[in-house]
Design a protein around this motif. Structure first.
Motif, PDB file in Angstrom:
ATOM      1  N   PRO B   8     195.048 -75.094  21.796  1.00 38.35           N
ATOM      2  CA  PRO B   8     194.594 -73.732  21.496  1.00 38.35           C
ATOM      3  C   PRO B   8     193.533 -73.756  20.397  1.00 38.35           C
ATOM      4  O   PRO B   8     193.736 -74.410  19.368  1.00 38.35           O
ATOM      5  CB  PRO B   8     195.864 -73.023  20.998  1.00 38.35           C
ATOM      6  CG  PRO B   8     196.987 -73.995  21.194  1.00 38.35           C
ATOM      7  CD  PRO B   8     196.397 -75.360  21.278  1.00 38.35           C
ATOM      8  N   SER B  18     192.383 -65.319  21.388  1.00 33.92           N
ATOM      9  CA  SER B  18     192.882 -66.195  22.450  1.00 33.92           C
ATOM     10  C   SER B  18     191.757 -67.079  22.957  1.00 33.92           C
ATOM     11  O   SER B  18     190.704 -66.590  23.355  1.00 33.92           O
ATOM     12  CB  SER B  18     193.418 -65.367  23.628  1.00 33.92           C
ATOM     13  OG  SER B  18     194.716 -64.938  23.347  1.00 33.92           O
ATOM     14  N   ILE B  20     191.987 -71.066  24.747  1.00 34.22           N
ATOM     15  CA  ILE B  20     192.802 -72.255  24.967  1.00 34.22           C
ATOM     16  C   ILE B  20     192.032 -73.251  25.814  1.00 34.22           C
ATOM     17  O   ILE B  20     191.470 -72.901  26.850  1.00 34.22           O
ATOM     18  CB  ILE B  20     194.131 -71.875  25.664  1.00 34.22           C
ATOM     19  CG1 ILE B  20     194.940 -70.999  24.702  1.00 34.22           C
ATOM     20  CG2 ILE B  20     194.940 -73.082  26.060  1.00 34.22           C
ATOM     21  CD1 ILE B  20     195.496 -69.777  25.322  1.00 34.22           C
ATOM     22  N   VAL B 322     201.814 -69.364  23.904  1.00 33.97           N
ATOM     23  CA  VAL B 322     200.692 -69.007  23.031  1.00 33.97           C
ATOM     24  C   VAL B 322     200.792 -67.505  22.752  1.00 33.97           C
ATOM     25  O   VAL B 322     201.671 -66.829  23.263  1.00 33.97           O
ATOM     26  CB  VAL B 322     199.322 -69.303  23.693  1.00 33.97           C
ATOM     27  CG1 VAL B 322     199.126 -70.795  23.888  1.00 33.97           C
ATOM     28  CG2 VAL B 322     199.196 -68.579  25.031  1.00 33.97           C
ATOM     29  N   ASN B 349     197.024 -73.730  16.387  1.00 33.40           N
ATOM     30  CA  ASN B 349     195.585 -73.845  16.647  1.00 33.40           C
ATOM     31  C   ASN B 349     195.093 -75.242  16.278  1.00 33.40           C
ATOM     32  O   ASN B 349     195.414 -75.765  15.222  1.00 33.40           O
ATOM     33  CB  ASN B 349     194.819 -72.797  15.852  1.00 33.40           C
ATOM     34  CG  ASN B 349     195.005 -71.418  16.461  1.00 33.40           C
ATOM     35  OD1 ASN B 349     195.316 -71.301  17.643  1.00 33.40           O
ATOM     36  ND2 ASN B 349     194.831 -70.395  15.637  1.00 33.40           N
TER      37      ASN B 349
END
Lengths: 656, 440
Positions: B8, B18, B20, B322, B349
């Protein structure tokens, strides 16, 4: 692998494909053309078409048709028609047990109108696959038919005239009606709902699994909104069903060619019904004829379906009228489903051509008829009784169904406007021969124009497409192999292909030339790790596999044998042990054998070589080994020596 | 056996931004490209230097997939494609493509015109970026290249929200984006095939909320608004800030982190008669989040049923969480592992999770061999054949056919022995007897 053809009309096809144990119906077309044998239904209840007379038979008293039968028939404009509840020619239902069908694949809304006959009256238990626009527009077409028929119901089905001995003595064209005893009354709204509840929606390029045996995928065919061709494939075989397809740029999403390439079998149907006229000039002619008529104060009548090319006509005609300074001429659109077809057309953006699609992001409606409706240049009504009269201005252009001229509001307007030479009726739908359609209304003073617009593949487009797609075998209607009846010299209006195509016609069963040789079997990785492959040649290895085969949902998996089974010998059904022959291969060198023998303590060797091979003589043991390339012969009397010699040879050879 | 790697760049143990990175079968796919509402500095966009310290992103990423139009899923799109530089394909559904540029433009205006940000993407960049978008239909299988294919499923979160299946050879991953498993007034419930992916990458915020029955929530909402108006207050959800008298205002953005809603909130917040109704989730760091955690608390029901439903529906071999808060994720992770007995990952992350995959090996098997093995007489169903391997192509056939195919002859090994029998009678009788014994 077999293909059964159930429809008499290649433009309203219906096939059944037998492939890998799965039975798939391809399309479910309704041949509405037979409707032309019936007396038109008037919109106003109780009224008859003005030209309808009872049938005055001439001729010999002995050959005359009995009176109770003549009551079923009417003379309309000099043609004998059936005066009864309209009936439809449905696909052949007796050839195949239809309750065993697994799936029905539909290519477009114009090839599905017989669906309720199959799904409701045959014990059908499968699934119908089609795209979303096909579902909605198909439903509207079916409902339109039902509403036309129910609006002015004829109670009795006329069936006496169908008797074999009677029909022979009737005049043409009624005498030539195709299979009238198999015609059926129209289905009901309830049938439509029930049939369409068996539908599973699919999108273009979606891979749909049928019982694990096959994958079917729809690919855009460019013919009408949501229309598709179908690719039916297993891992090793591929069949493409190409139905109504257009390579022209009109409103639907363009046709996709790539997925249809390299098929084993390509089935072709729904080629153009008007091979000698091109759509573009016909649209031009349509616009000119309409504009001239309204300019001179006449009205234009356009028999049409409730969707499809009709939308292109709105677009082209409104533009042309504007150019001619006739923007004020109203266009009317009459159909019981006009509200919904117009509304749906504007929400199917993802199924439209890219230029229409891009309008939605502006955001605007993809079809210009939305704007025409808003400005009042186009008005739609469900029938003449729903407000049309209060808001009706002439001269005008009136689009109305049904294009067969046997039902719907159009019948009323032919009666109303037919007497004046200022008016024009323009035929654009290719599904019906216009002269036959018009016959019950003759004589007419009104001008008749014939501008058939069929965007389906014509013969040169089809031949080019086939050359590009390179199928191994082609299957076409037998009618596509010879020139049209009216133009017997036009050899260019045929399909050409090598090897010569297989042809279908109603009631025929074709064996398709596909020989299945392979099937995918998956091997579990645990089993794979126990294998010991032997390299036989550079880059090629072989291993014997013994495993348990699990078959579920038409998928096969090889698993490691359970330990309990592994040790057991395989037995015949009578209990005796099944001896498994080991696989031995290789051609050992003489030197390697001699070396092996020496290691095993055989010392007194005498080697002889000749053309075919060599002979090793073991003097002390009084034994012979004859080696020649692919075979070895051991001659030896002592069992102990024999076993030792065998082991030496096996060491020199490869074994599986 | 190949691995699937997931990193991520945003939304790892966090909500917002967001983005990924998925590595599957030698292909790199970026899932979403969002902004973080909680930050106004560099941290608001994903750190693309992770993908390519230098050189173009286009060479490193095979395709970019946008799940829906919310800015925490597409807000960094023009930044990535126009300012960092990416010219590869971007996939989204038709409704997302229609709404996404409007929200991006709105977002740009707030940052440039209200906050005076100078180093921000422009309207032209938004337009240029949207030109790179390829639209997908639900359930359509899109072949990105020879090996990589993607397929969209209905996600039910907002108009056009989609979940995506990404497949390379036998490896497959499902990425949910935000989704809802319960239907709503204008949205249906998320749906996905029983596709048994190697990995399910699921968000863990919306999936955990169950939408109350529509009637219930609407009644609740209207009652609150009515009460407030009756008391002479100004409930709000847009515009006419200065007008006297009670009013109901619907204003964006929903998290009160900037723009009109925040402006109105500042003006009206001091009066106790006024009311604010927060309809959705608020990211940590936003005003909305602070309100939700403060005195005026609005319930957000948290139940894991959504995710559990999805897992039991699509039957993944692994799950990766996530887009959620770390503690809630950890709880969920335990629950998934307990209930389904499958591995569950929740990388932060920049952290990479490696998922090992195992697949059966497909063999082209001769039909005659298969049919013989499946004959009912051989009930034990054990199969025997020769597996022929040429390069990566594997064929299972009758051994004789495999030898023929390879051009290898079987070696024949024959034995001859002389055995003396002492028996009376004719030789022919003896040989007849031996023959009968051998025949058995």
């Amino acid at each position: 692998m077999k293909l059964v053809c159930l429809s008499d009309n290649p433009s309203k096809p219906c096939f059944i494909l037998f492939f890998k144990g799965v039975r798939i119906m391809l399309d479910c077309g309704l041949d509405i053309k037979q409707l032309l044998h019936f007396v038109p239904l008037l919109v106003v209840p109780g009224f008859q078409v003005s030209k309808a007379r009872s049938w005055a038979q001439g001729g010999d008293r002995r050959t005359r048709v009995p009176d109770d039968i003549t009551q079923e028939l009417k003379d309309c404009g000099g043609r004998l028609l059936v005066d009864g509840a309209p009936e439809f020619a449905i696909p052949e239902t007796d050839m195949v047990e239809l309750s065993s069908l697994d799936a029905i694949l539909i290519s477009s809304y114009s090839c599905m109108l017989a669906l309720p006959y199959i799904t409701e009256y045959t014990g059908f238990r499968g699934t119908v696959y089609l795209t979303e626009p096909t579902l909605h527009i198909g439903r509207q077409y079916m409902e339109e038919l039902v509403k036309y028929v129910e609006r002015n119901p004829k109670s009795a089905v006329a069936s006496k005239w169908k008797q074999e001995n009677i029909i022979k003595s009737l005049p043409a064209p009624l005498r030539d009606a195709i299979n009238p005893r198999q015609w059926r009354k129209l289905y009901t709204l309830h049938d439509i709902n029930s049939a369409l509840s068996k539908v599973q929606l699919v999108g273009f390029s979606q891979k749909v699994d049928i019982f694990g045996s096959l994958t079917v995928t729809p690919a855009s065919s460019g013919c009408c909104i949501g229309s598709c061709n179908w690719i039916i494939q297993s891992t090793f075989e591929k069949i493409c069903y190409v139905a109504g397809t257009s390579t022209l740029t009109t409103h639907p999403r363009p046709m996709e060619q790539a997925p249809l390439k390299n098929a084993d079998i390509l089935v072709l149907s729904c080629l153009t019904q008007t091979p000698s006229s091109l759509p573009d000039p016909m649209i031009g002619e349509f616009c000119i004829n309409a504009a001239v008529t309204v300019k001179n104060g006449g009205n234009v009548l356009v028999p049409c379906y409730a969707s499809g090319v009709t939308f292109d006509l709105f677009e082209c005609l409104s533009g042309h009228l504007e150019q001619c300074g006739l923007a004020g001429v109203p266009m009317y659109f009459l159909s019981p489903v006009s509200d919904s077809t117009l509304a749906y057309s504007n929400i199917f953006a993802e199924w439209l051509s890219s230029s229409k699609q891009s309008k939605v992001f502006l955001p605007e409606c993809p079809f210009p008829h939305a704007d025409l409706l808003a400005k009042g240049r186009l008005k739609n009504f469900s029938s003449i009784h729903s407000g049309l009269t209060t808001d009706f201005h002439t001269p005008c252009v009136l689009f109305a169904g049904h294009p067969s001229l046997r039902m719907g509001d159009i019948v009323h307007f032919i009666e109303l406007w037919g007497g004046s030479a200022a008016n024009t009726i323009i035929f654009t739908e290719p599904d019906f021969p216009h002269l036959d359609a018009l016959a019950p209304f003759l004589p007419l003073a009104m001008r008749v124009c014939y501008c058939p617009i069929d965007t389906s593949l014509n013969f040169s487009q089809a031949n080019k497409l086939i050359r590009d797609l390179r199928p191994l075998h082609l299957v076409v209607s037998e009618t596509y192999m010879k020139p049209p009846v009216l133009e017997p010299l036009r050899n260019d209006l045929t399909i050409e292909f090598e090897p010569s195509p297989l042809t279908y016609k109603q009631g025929e069963v074709l064996s398709l030339p596909v020989k299945r040789q392979f099937e995918t079997v998956e091997m579990e990785s645990e089993l794979a790790s126990t294998l010991e492959p032997v390299e036989v040649k550079p880059g090629a290895a072989v291993s014997m596999v013994t495993a348990s085969l699990v078959s579920r949902d038409n998928k096969y998996i090889l698993k490691r044998l359970p330990r309990s089974v592994q040790s057991l010998k395989k037995r015949r059904s009578d209990g005796t042990v099944l001896w498994r022959k080991p696989y031995i291969f290789g051609s050992p060198s003489l030197q390697a054998i001699v070396e092996g023998l020496k290691q095993q303590g055989f010392t007194s060797l005498k080697v002889e070589e000749n053309e075919s091979g060599s002979i090793i003589h073991l003097m002390k043991e009084d034994s012979l080994i004859q080696v020649d390339g692919s075979s070895t012969h051991i001659i030896c009397d002592s069992e102990d020596v024999r076993l030792r010699l065998r082991d030496v040879m096996l060491k020199c050879l490869k074994q599986l | 056996m190949t691995d699937i790697k997931v990193t991520p760049l945003g939304a790892g143990q966090d909500v917002g931004r967001s983005c990924i990175l998925l590595s599957i079968g030698g292909k790199n796919v970026m899932l979403d490209c969002g902004m973080h509402m909680g930050y106004n500095d560099d941290r608001r966009f994903p750190d693309f230097t992770y993908v390519a310290r230098e050189g173009r992103l286009t060479d490193r990423i095979n395709c970019l997939i946008i799940s829906h139009f919310h800015l925490d899923h597409c807000g960094a799109l023009p930044y990535m494609t126009e300012m960092v530089g990416y010219d590869g394909p971007i996939y989204m559904t038709h409704p997302t493509k229609a709404i996404c540029p409007i929200l991006l433009e709105d977002y740009r205006k707030i940052n440039v015109e209200r906050k005076g940000d100078t180093n921000f993407f422009t309207s032209e960049m938004i337009k240029a970026c949207m030109k790179k978008v390829v639209t997908v239909n639900l359930h359509q299988v899109i072949q990105v290249d020879e090996e990589l294919e993607i397929k969209a499923y209905y996600a039910g979160h907002v108009l056009g929200a989609a979940m995506f299946q990404i497949r390379v050879g036998q490896n497959s991953v499902v990425y949910t984006g935000d989704y809802n498993m319960t239907p709503d007034r204008h949205l249906g419930a998320a749906w996905v095939d029983k596709c048994r992916p190697d990995l399910l990458i699921t968000e863990s915020t919306y999936a955990t909320t169950i939408r109350d029955s529509k009637r219930c929530r609407e009644r609740d909402f209207l009652r609150k608004v009515h009460d407030c108006v009756e008391k002479g207050g100004k409930p709000f959800d847009r515009a006419y800030i200065e007008n006297p008298g009670p009013m109901v205002v619907f204003a964006t953005p929903g998290m009160l982190h900037a723009g009109l809603s925040l402006q109105i909130f500042k003006r009206w917040a001091p009066s106790e008669a006024n009311m604010v109704i927060m309809p959705g989730y608020c990211v940590a760091g936003t005003v909305g989040h602070r309100i939700l955690n403060g005195a005026r608390k609005i319930e957000l029901e948290n139940k894991q049923t959504g995710i559990m439903q999805l897992i039991s529906h699509c039957q993944p071999r692994n799950v990766l969480l996530v887009h959620g808060e770390a503690e809630k994720m950890a709880f969920l992770k335990n629950k998934i592992q307990e209930e389904f007995g499958i591995d569950c990952f929740m990388p932060a992350n920049g952290e990479t999770s490696v998922i090992k995959t195992r697949h059966n090996i497909p063999l082209d098997t001769a039909l005659n061999l298969l049919k013989r093995q499946l004959l009912p007489a051989e009930a034990e169903n054990s199969a025997q054949g020769a597996l022929l391997m040429k390069g990566s192509h594997m064929q299972l056939t009758e051994p004789a056919a495999a030898f023929r195919e390879l051009g290898v002859e079987e070696h024949e090994l024959r034995f001859t022995c002389n055995i003396q029998l002492e028996e009376e009678g004719r030789v022919a009788d003896t040989s007849e007897r031996i023959y009968r014994v051998l025949q058995r």
